[in-house]
Write a protein that holds these residues in place. Sequence first.
Motif, PDB file in Angstrom:
ATOM      1  N   VAL A 161       0.831  -1.206   0.000  1.00  0.00           N
ATOM      2  CA  VAL A 161       0.000   0.000   0.000  1.00  0.00           C
ATOM      3  C   VAL A 161       0.867   1.258   0.000  1.00  0.00           C
ATOM      4  O   VAL A 161       1.828   1.371   0.767  1.00  0.00           O
ATOM      5  N   GLU A 162       0.491   2.197  -0.858  1.00  0.00           N
ATOM      6  CA  GLU A 162       1.061   3.543  -0.820  1.00  0.00           C
ATOM      7  C   GLU A 162      -0.085   4.517  -0.584  1.00  0.00           C
ATOM      8  O   GLU A 162      -1.106   4.448  -1.271  1.00  0.00           O
ATOM      9  N   PRO A 163       0.032   5.430   0.395  1.00  0.00           N
ATOM     10  CA  PRO A 163      -1.024   6.429   0.605  1.00  0.00           C
ATOM     11  C   PRO A 163      -1.298   7.203  -0.675  1.00  0.00           C
ATOM     12  O   PRO A 163      -0.436   7.312  -1.567  1.00  0.00           O
ATOM     13  N   ASP A 164      -2.461   7.766  -0.773  1.00  0.00           N
ATOM     14  CA  ASP A 164      -2.916   8.380  -2.019  1.00  0.00           C
ATOM     15  C   ASP A 164      -2.440   9.821  -2.163  1.00  0.00           C
ATOM     16  O   ASP A 164      -3.226  10.731  -2.431  1.00  0.00           O
ATOM     17  N   TYR A 165      -1.145  10.034  -1.987  1.00  0.00           N
ATOM     18  CA  TYR A 165      -0.580  11.346  -2.261  1.00  0.00           C
ATOM     19  C   TYR A 165       0.013  11.342  -3.673  1.00  0.00           C
ATOM     20  O   TYR A 165       0.274  10.289  -4.251  1.00  0.00           O
ATOM     21  N   LYS A 166       0.233  12.538  -4.212  1.00  0.00           N
ATOM     22  CA  LYS A 166       0.843  12.637  -5.534  1.00  0.00           C
ATOM     23  C   LYS A 166       2.354  12.506  -5.398  1.00  0.00           C
ATOM     24  O   LYS A 166       2.953  13.116  -4.515  1.00  0.00           O
ATOM     25  N   ASN A 167       2.971  11.733  -6.251  1.00  0.00           N
ATOM     26  CA  ASN A 167       4.418  11.614  -6.238  1.00  0.00           C
ATOM     27  C   ASN A 167       4.945  11.278  -7.618  1.00  0.00           C
ATOM     28  O   ASN A 167       4.262  10.633  -8.425  1.00  0.00           O
ATOM     29  N   LYS A 168       6.147  11.747  -7.870  1.00  0.00           N
ATOM     30  CA  LYS A 168       6.762  11.602  -9.186  1.00  0.00           C
ATOM     31  C   LYS A 168       7.312  10.202  -9.403  1.00  0.00           C
ATOM     32  O   LYS A 168       7.245   9.656 -10.500  1.00  0.00           O
ATOM     33  N   TYR A 169       7.867   9.623  -8.335  1.00  0.00           N
ATOM     34  CA  TYR A 169       8.546   8.336  -8.451  1.00  0.00           C
ATOM     35  C   TYR A 169       7.722   7.216  -7.824  1.00  0.00           C
ATOM     36  O   TYR A 169       7.043   7.426  -6.816  1.00  0.00           O
ATOM     37  N   PRO A 170       7.799   6.028  -8.385  1.00  0.00           N
ATOM     38  CA  PRO A 170       7.060   4.893  -7.812  1.00  0.00           C
ATOM     39  C   PRO A 170       7.677   4.473  -6.474  1.00  0.00           C
ATOM     40  O   PRO A 170       8.814   4.836  -6.165  1.00  0.00           O
TER      41      PRO A 170
END
Length: 545
Positions: A7-16
Motif C-alpha cells: 500500500v502507498e497512501p494516495d498522495y501525488k508523487n513523481k517516483y514509484p
Amino acid sequence: MPRILLVEPDYKNKYPPIALMKLATYHRGRGDIVEFYKGEAPYTKIIDADRIYITSMFTYQYSITAKTIKHYMKYKHVDSVFIGGIAVSLLADKFISETGATKVLRGLLTDSNALGYDDCINIDELPLDYDILDDISYKYPAGDNYFIHTTRGCPRRCEFCAVRILEPTFETTNRILTQIEQVDEKYGQKRNLLMMDNNILFSPQLAQIADDIVASGFDGTPNFTRPNEFKLTIDKIERRIKLQIDYSALISRAIDLLQKFSKRIARYEKVFCQFNEAFAQIVEADDKLAVLRQHREYISGMFETYSNKTKMVRYVDFNQGIDARLISPSTIAHLAKLPIRPFRLAFDGIDGANVFTDATNLAISSGFRHFSNYILYNWMDTPEDLWKRLDIAVTLYNQSSDLRGFSFPMRFTPIDKTDRAFVGEFWNKKYLRAINVIINVTKGVIARERDFFEEAFGRNVSEFLEILAMPDELIRFRHFFRDMGLLKKWTAAYRNLADAEREELLHVLSEMVDNPQILENAHSEPVADILYFYAIRKKQIELIG
C-alpha cells in the motif's frame, strides 16, 4: 498461498514506491500472491490479505499517511500490518502512538529477519518489480526508468538532511550491471537511468561505477530503440496469469495499443487490411486472451517491422544531486564518460557560491550542456541570499547559447515536522507564500532566461523583496494588473511606506496567511490604505468590467 497487499497512501508523487517494488520481488520469490494498492482499499481486499505493508514518504504528508494506516488497522490484526518508509522511520514513535501499529520497519530493509523470516535476504538489494505498477491507474511521471543505488548514505551528515538517520553508514553497494540486466530480462530495456545515490562522489569505486554505467549502454551514442510494447504487454499478462492476479486491465491496454498501431500503418493498404482482420477477431472475441495468443507472433512481428526504430541517446540522471564540493579534475573525468542530463548540483547556501560556480564551470569545460540545481531556502539563509543564488545560476547558464539549465528552489521543512508551517529565522509567512505563488506560475523551476528570471524575481534584491511583499493576486497575474495600471499604483503606495510601516505590513500579511479576516482589523493609516490592494481579485474585476 499467502496474500500480500502493498500500500502507498494516495498522495501525488513523481517516483514509484521503490521499497514496495523490492518487497514485491521478495514475496513473489517466496511464492506469495502480491497486489499493490494506492490509497484506502475496500474491506474485501483488506480482509483477504495475510500481510499488509504500508509505505510513507515525506513527514509533511503525515496526516494522509496516518489516516491510511488507521484505515487498514480497522480490519486487520496489528501483527499483520507493517509500516515503513521515510516518514515512518523519522517519526516512528508518533506513528506508533497515534495509529497503534507495532510492526515498524525503520530505515533500509537489509535483512528479511525484520519481517519474521529466516532466509536472511537483503531486500534492499533486490531488483524492482515493475509489474505492481499495473495494479493501479495512477501513473508515475518518472515510473519508466531504471532506479539504481550504487552507494548508500552520505558522510556529510548535514543537519537539514534526513539521510544521516535513514542511511547512517556510507558504503558502496555497486551492483549496477546485475540490476540493469535483471530489469532488461524481465521488463524490457528502459531508456534512462536514475541514480538515487545521496553522495556518489565519496565512493572510492567511482571510476568502476562510471565504467559499469557505460558498459550498460549509457555511452552517449544513439543506441536505444523502444522495446516492442505489444510483446511487453502480453508478457505482463502471462506473468499475471501465472501469479493468479487479475489481468483484465492489460487486455484493454493491449487492444488500445492495437487500435493506435492500426492508425499508424493505415498507409500500407495490404498490410493494414491483413492486420485489421486479426484485430477485428480479437475485438469481437468473447475470449480475447485466446485470440491474442493465437495472433501473438504475427502481431509482435508487425510491431517490430513498423514501429518507430529511431535510435536515441540514453541519459543518466544523478537525481539526488552531485556534491559540488567534490567536483575536481579527477572526479569530473569519470563523470565526463557519462551522458548526464541534467548535471545536477546542490547550492544550499550563499557561502558555497564560489564552490558552486567553480564546479559548474568545470562541468561546462568538460562538455556538459544541460544543468539543474537544488536551492534550499527557509533554513539558515535570508531572502536576499535566495535571490543572489538564483542570479548566480542564471548568469552561469547564460555563458553560452548552447547551455540549458534551471534552478529548483526547495523549501526547508524540519525532518521532525508533520506540516510545512515552519518559518526560518530570516523569513516570514508572507515571503514564503509569495515564493510559492511565483514558482507555481513557473511550474516549480526557474529557467535560465534572464528576462524571464527578472520578471519573476526582480532585477536586484530590492525589487525581489518588493515582489515578495506584493499581493499574491498581483504576483500571479502581473501582466493583467500592469496593463490596467493597478500594479503601478500598488508600487507607488508601497514605496511611500516608511521602513517601520513596511515591517508592520509584512507582519499583518503574515498573519493573514492563516487568518484572512485580519484584513478588517484596525491598522496604522498608511498600512490600512495599502491593504485595499490585497483584497482585489482578478475575477471580480473581469466580472465588473
